[in-house]
Write a protein that holds these residues in place. Structure first.
Motif, PDB file in Angstrom:
ATOM      1  N   UNK A  59       0.850  -1.184   0.000  1.00 48.16           N
ATOM      2  CA  UNK A  59       0.000   0.000   0.000  1.00 48.16           C
ATOM      3  C   UNK A  59       0.885   1.233   0.000  1.00 48.16           C
ATOM      4  N   UNK A  60       0.416   2.317  -0.604  1.00 43.77           N
ATOM      5  CA  UNK A  60       1.185   3.569  -0.568  1.00 43.77           C
ATOM      6  C   UNK A  60       1.382   4.030   0.874  1.00 43.77           C
ATOM      7  N   UNK A  61       2.517   4.619   1.155  1.00 45.66           N
ATOM      8  CA  UNK A  61       2.778   5.098   2.505  1.00 45.66           C
ATOM      9  C   UNK A  61       3.179   3.969   3.426  1.00 45.66           C
ATOM     10  N   UNK A  62       2.264   3.583   4.290  1.00 37.04           N
ATOM     11  CA  UNK A  62       2.547   2.536   5.280  1.00 37.04           C
ATOM     12  C   UNK A  62       2.073   1.179   4.755  1.00 37.04           C
ATOM     13  N   UNK A  63       3.000   0.308   4.398  1.00 43.36           N
ATOM     14  CA  UNK A  63       2.647  -1.016   3.878  1.00 43.36           C
ATOM     15  C   UNK A  63       2.204  -1.962   4.977  1.00 43.36           C
ATOM     16  N   UNK A  64       1.677  -3.115   4.560  1.00 41.85           N
ATOM     17  CA  UNK A  64       1.150  -4.083   5.513  1.00 41.85           C
ATOM     18  C   UNK A  64       2.157  -4.573   6.538  1.00 41.85           C
ATOM     19  N   UNK A  65       3.378  -4.837   6.108  1.00 38.97           N
ATOM     20  CA  UNK A  65       4.394  -5.333   7.039  1.00 38.97           C
ATOM     21  C   UNK A  65       4.754  -4.265   8.069  1.00 38.97           C
ATOM     22  N   UNK A  66       4.723  -3.005   7.655  1.00 45.28           N
ATOM     23  CA  UNK A  66       4.986  -1.902   8.591  1.00 45.28           C
ATOM     24  C   UNK A  66       3.860  -1.770   9.611  1.00 45.28           C
ATOM     25  N   UNK A  67       2.624  -1.995   9.151  1.00 47.24           N
ATOM     26  CA  UNK A  67       1.485  -1.971  10.069  1.00 47.24           C
ATOM     27  C   UNK A  67       1.625  -3.106  11.086  1.00 47.24           C
ATOM     28  N   UNK A  68       2.007  -4.282  10.612  1.00 45.49           N
ATOM     29  CA  UNK A  68       2.211  -5.422  11.503  1.00 45.49           C
ATOM     30  C   UNK A  68       3.273  -5.106  12.560  1.00 45.49           C
ATOM     31  N   UNK A  69       4.351  -4.479  12.125  1.00 44.92           N
ATOM     32  CA  UNK A  69       5.435  -4.109  13.047  1.00 44.92           C
ATOM     33  C   UNK A  69       4.943  -3.125  14.108  1.00 44.92           C
ATOM     34  N   UNK A  70       4.129  -2.170  13.695  1.00 35.46           N
ATOM     35  CA  UNK A  70       3.593  -1.189  14.639  1.00 35.46           C
ATOM     36  C   UNK A  70       2.646  -1.851  15.637  1.00 35.46           C
ATOM     37  N   UNK A  71       1.851  -2.797  15.163  1.00 31.78           N
ATOM     38  CA  UNK A  71       0.950  -3.517  16.071  1.00 31.78           C
ATOM     39  C   UNK A  71       1.742  -4.290  17.120  1.00 31.78           C
ATOM     40  N   UNK A  72       2.870  -4.871  16.708  1.00 32.14           N
ATOM     41  CA  UNK A  72       3.719  -5.588  17.655  1.00 32.14           C
ATOM     42  C   UNK A  72       4.264  -4.650  18.716  1.00 32.14           C
ATOM     43  N   UNK A  73       4.685  -3.462  18.287  1.00 32.28           N
ATOM     44  CA  UNK A  73       5.231  -2.484  19.232  1.00 32.28           C
ATOM     45  C   UNK A  73       4.179  -2.086  20.264  1.00 32.28           C
ATOM     46  N   UNK A  74       2.923  -2.070  19.841  1.00 32.44           N
ATOM     47  CA  UNK A  74       1.836  -1.698  20.748  1.00 32.44           C
ATOM     48  C   UNK A  74       1.372  -2.859  21.615  1.00 32.44           C
ATOM     49  N   UNK A  75       1.942  -4.032  21.372  1.00 35.15           N
ATOM     50  CA  UNK A  75       1.545  -5.204  22.151  1.00 35.15           C
ATOM     51  C   UNK A  75       0.207  -5.776  21.741  1.00 35.15           C
ATOM     52  N   UNK A  76      -0.242  -5.468  20.530  1.00 35.25           N
ATOM     53  CA  UNK A  76      -1.539  -5.956  20.052  1.00 35.25           C
ATOM     54  C   UNK A  76      -1.470  -7.446  19.732  1.00 35.25           C
ATOM     55  N   UNK A  77      -2.539  -8.158  20.087  1.00 35.79           N
ATOM     56  CA  UNK A  77      -2.640  -9.585  19.764  1.00 35.79           C
ATOM     57  C   UNK A  77      -3.647  -9.816  18.642  1.00 35.79           C
ATOM     58  N   UNK A  78      -4.006  -8.777  17.902  1.00 32.38           N
ATOM     59  CA  UNK A  78      -4.944  -8.944  16.797  1.00 32.38           C
ATOM     60  C   UNK A  78      -4.366  -9.913  15.765  1.00 32.38           C
ATOM     61  N   UNK A  79      -5.070 -11.005  15.447  1.00 31.66           N
ATOM     62  CA  UNK A  79      -4.589 -11.913  14.403  1.00 31.66           C
ATOM     63  C   UNK A  79      -4.583 -11.191  13.053  1.00 31.66           C
ATOM     64  N   UNK A  80      -3.532 -11.404  12.272  1.00 32.11           N
ATOM     65  CA  UNK A  80      -3.408 -10.743  10.980  1.00 32.11           C
ATOM     66  C   UNK A  80      -3.450 -11.758   9.850  1.00 32.11           C
ATOM     67  N   UNK A  81      -4.343 -11.526   8.898  1.00 29.86           N
ATOM     68  CA  UNK A  81      -4.403 -12.305   7.661  1.00 29.86           C
ATOM     69  C   UNK A  81      -3.925 -11.383   6.548  1.00 29.86           C
ATOM     70  N   UNK A  82      -2.796 -11.708   5.942  1.00 25.74           N
ATOM     71  CA  UNK A  82      -2.289 -10.894   4.851  1.00 25.74           C
ATOM     72  C   UNK A  82      -2.917 -11.332   3.530  1.00 25.74           C
ATOM     73  N   UNK A  83      -3.195 -10.374   2.669  1.00 24.02           N
ATOM     74  CA  UNK A  83      -3.616 -10.673   1.301  1.00 24.02           C
ATOM     75  C   UNK A  83      -2.711  -9.875   0.371  1.00 24.02           C
ATOM     76  N   UNK A  84      -2.329 -10.501  -0.726  1.00 24.74           N
ATOM     77  CA  UNK A  84      -1.431  -9.807  -1.648  1.00 24.74           C
ATOM     78  C   UNK A  84      -1.445 -10.458  -3.015  1.00 24.74           C
ATOM     79  N   UNK A  85      -1.298  -9.627  -4.031  1.00 24.55           N
ATOM     80  CA  UNK A  85      -1.140 -10.142  -5.387  1.00 24.55           C
ATOM     81  C   UNK A  85       0.326 -10.339  -5.720  1.00 24.55           C
ATOM     82  N   UNK A  86       1.200 -10.061  -4.748  1.00 24.02           N
ATOM     83  CA  UNK A  86       2.648 -10.161  -4.960  1.00 24.02           C
ATOM     84  C   UNK A  86       3.259 -10.938  -3.799  1.00 24.02           C
ATOM     85  N   UNK A  87       2.909 -12.204  -3.682  1.00 23.59           N
ATOM     86  CA  UNK A  87       3.299 -13.007  -2.520  1.00 23.59           C
ATOM     87  C   UNK A  87       4.641 -13.702  -2.739  1.00 23.59           C
TER      88      UNK A  87
END
Length: 215
Positions: A59-87
């Protein structure tokens, strides 16, 4: 009233994909909150946010992996399902190592996405799992999703990714993704470990092995 634990947060910069995914999830009774970019989602996040996240990788700006990293820093336990056309494999490995529960290639099968979301929501409602001992082999296998199970047994029997791809009529890349996921879920570092788990669970005969499974 919808339980917040059934809320699915969808983050995708593709407006068409965002709308269609939201419609699909709402059609089975799930509460959905949609966001066009990662930063918008993070700004809306609170300490009590629960459910699961469907997160686009690129995604433009903040990509999915960066969002995941930020969630980890916040201690979030939200399960993440990634979707991508470039896996590509490095991205998938990084996502799984950081705790993603699934990685689905676009365009995806709707039922497979729903299955993955349902499992993610169920896992999020359960206490943090403890590493199982040898006697918990069956329970360990039970954590596999339907697609992971499809890959697990042929993998344990020693079939190659190419052969499994032909059996399931999917791409080799898709099998490689789920091979990595199966090994992570089972805590297996080598292929013989996967074989040993299948044998211990009584799912296969020790004599029913290909050479590659015991090498």
């Amino acid at each position: 009233m919808t339980d917040s634990a059934t809320t699915v947060y969808v983050v995708d910069d593709d407006a068409g994909m965002l709308e269609s995914t939201q419609w699909l999830l709402e059609s089975v009774g799930l509460n959905v909150r949609a966001y066009a970019d990662g930063r918008q989602f993070l700004e809306a996040l609170t300490d009590t946010t629960s459910g699961c996240v469907i997160l686009d990788v690129r995604m433009p700006g903040l990509g999915g992996l960066n969002v995941q990293e930020e969630l980890q820093k916040r201690g979030s336990r939200l399960p993440i399902i990634f979707v991508s056309g470039h896996a590509d494999v490095p991205i998938v490995v990084r996502a799984f190592k950081s705790g993603a529960v699934d990685f689905i290639e676009k365009p995806f099968n709707e039922q497979l996405l729903l299955d993955s979301v349902q499992q993610a929501l169920q896992e999020h409602q359960q206490p943090e799992p403890q590493p199982p001992g040898n006697e918990d082999t069956e329970a360990l296998i039970a954590t596999l999703t339907r697609r992971e199970r499809d890959v697990f047994l042929p993998l344990a029997q020693g079939y190659t990714s190419r052969e499994i791809a032909e059996m399931l009529d999917v791409s080799i890349k898709t099998i490689d993704l789920y091979r990595s996921r199966v090994m992570k879920r089972l805590g297996a570092e080598r292929m013989p470990d996967v074989t040993g788990i299948a044998i211990a669970a009584g799912l296969m005969d020790p004599l029913d092995l290909r050479k590659s499974a015991v090498e």
